[in-house]
Design an enzyme around this catalytic site. Structure first.
Site, PDB file in Angstrom:
ATOM      1  N   ASP A  65      -8.877  -1.132   2.086  1.00 28.27           N
ATOM      2  CA  ASP A  65      -8.602   0.291   1.920  1.00 28.27           C
ATOM      3  C   ASP A  65      -9.396   0.881   0.757  1.00 28.27           C
ATOM      4  O   ASP A  65     -10.007   0.157  -0.041  1.00 28.27           O
ATOM      5  CB  ASP A  65      -7.109   0.509   1.659  1.00 28.27           C
ATOM      6  CG  ASP A  65      -6.251   0.211   2.875  1.00 28.27           C
ATOM      7  OD1 ASP A  65      -6.771   0.271   4.002  1.00 28.27           O
ATOM      8  OD2 ASP A  65      -5.057  -0.098   2.692  1.00 28.27           O
ATOM      9  N   TYR A 126      -5.764 -12.748  -1.041  1.00 31.53           N
ATOM     10  CA  TYR A 126      -5.895 -11.617  -1.960  1.00 31.53           C
ATOM     11  C   TYR A 126      -5.268 -11.974  -3.310  1.00 31.53           C
ATOM     12  O   TYR A 126      -4.374 -12.825  -3.388  1.00 31.53           O
ATOM     13  CB  TYR A 126      -5.161 -10.390  -1.412  1.00 31.53           C
ATOM     14  CG  TYR A 126      -5.888  -9.646  -0.324  1.00 31.53           C
ATOM     15  CD1 TYR A 126      -6.665  -8.526  -0.606  1.00 31.53           C
ATOM     16  CD2 TYR A 126      -5.776 -10.044   1.011  1.00 31.53           C
ATOM     17  CE1 TYR A 126      -7.316  -7.829   0.396  1.00 31.53           C
ATOM     18  CE2 TYR A 126      -6.427  -9.348   2.023  1.00 31.53           C
ATOM     19  CZ  TYR A 126      -7.194  -8.246   1.712  1.00 31.53           C
ATOM     20  OH  TYR A 126      -7.839  -7.553   2.704  1.00 31.53           O
TER      21      TYR A 126
END
Length: 286
Positions: A65, A126
């Site tokens: 994003d 992540y």
């Protein structure tokens, strides 16, 4: 080539790109009209350095994003064999000279048979970085670390993370997309504070749905600062609906660290398996 195809078209070579970027000034990975994106920058650079008349589209392991960083992103592109033969060994250096400084491609290589950057991946890892230092974030780290203005209990966050592990429907922690499943297998969710006071959440799953990592982090920070009990994130997951108390934390603390792939001989099977829509055991098919 469409990412729904199993391999490059005849006369083409599938090329794997390993790359990193600072997400601060990007509106995410995927191309958008009149917005700066990572995909657009790389495709434009590739067209320029190969002196091509057409754009060769990239397929990526994880569509990050706006504002999210990547250290270990992976993409692939299908190039005509003659173009690859002419430019392949010079491509990395030429791209380094053409790309902006907030995007770097570290490796350019012909991909093994069956490889698809998105569908062959078996996990994405992540890291989300946060500090609860009363003075705030080190100015040199401010673009990559979130400041949380409450003391955080790392042990409590690790305890609250345990019920979230495994295969679940993460609808309560995802932004729904029409026709997309929210079933995922969360393989790791752990928190660790280093000697500088930076707390890192390591989050690894076979795949992630939209806003999943930042929603999980937001919920667990509420446990860490004492605003919610340890049992709360698990109860939210079980309820299966968005809870207004689950905040999607800011993107700048999040970095895609690594993408994992199986052995070369298993790539094609994984590519095919990952395209199947998932259901939980006992769930109806429709």
């Amino acid at each position: 080539m469409s990412e729904d195809n199993d391999g490059p078209a005849p006369g083409h070579v599938r090329v794997r790109l390993d790359l990193s970027y600072d997400g601060k000034d990007f509106s995410g990975w995927a191309k958008q009209r009149e917005r700066r994106t990572v995909q657009q920058e790389i495709e434009d650079a590739l067209r320029t350095v190969t002196r091509s008349q057409r754009t060769y589209e990239l397929t990526v392991a994880g569509r990050t994003d706006a504002g999210v960083h990547a250290r270990g992103q992976v993409a692939h592109v299908d190039l005509p064999q003659e173009l690859w033969a002419e430019h392949g060994d010079k491509l990395r250096r030429r791209l380094a000279g053409r790309l902006p400084k907030d995007v770097r491609i570290w490796r350019v290589a012909e991909a093994p048979a069956g490889f698809n950057a998105r569908f062959s991946a078996i996990w994405r890892r992540y890291a989300y970085r946060v500090t609860d230092h009363p003075g705030g974030v080190d100015p040199l780290l401010r673009g990559h670390v979130l400041w949380h203005d409450w003391d955080l209990d790392v042990a409590a966050m690790n305890e609250a993370s345990q019920p979230l592990l495994g295969e679940h429907d993460f609808a309560a922690y995802c932004k729904r997309r029409e026709g997309a499943t929210t079933i995922r297998t969360l393989q790791e969710l752990s928190w660790e504070r280093d000697t500088d006071g930076i707390i890192t959440a390591t989050v690894r799953a076979d795949a992630f749905c939209h806003n999943m990592v930042r929603s999980l982090v937001g919920a667990l920070l509420f446990v860490g600062d004492g605003h919610r009990p340890v049992e709360w994130p698990g109860k939210v997951l079980a309820a299966g609906v968005r809870d207004s108390a689950v905040h999607v934390v800011r993107p700048h603390g999040l970095t895609l660290e690594e993408v994992g792939y199986p052995a070369d001989e298993l790539l094609a099977a994984r590519n095919k398996e990952a395209r199947n829509k998932r259901t939980l055991p006992g769930a109806g098919c429709c």
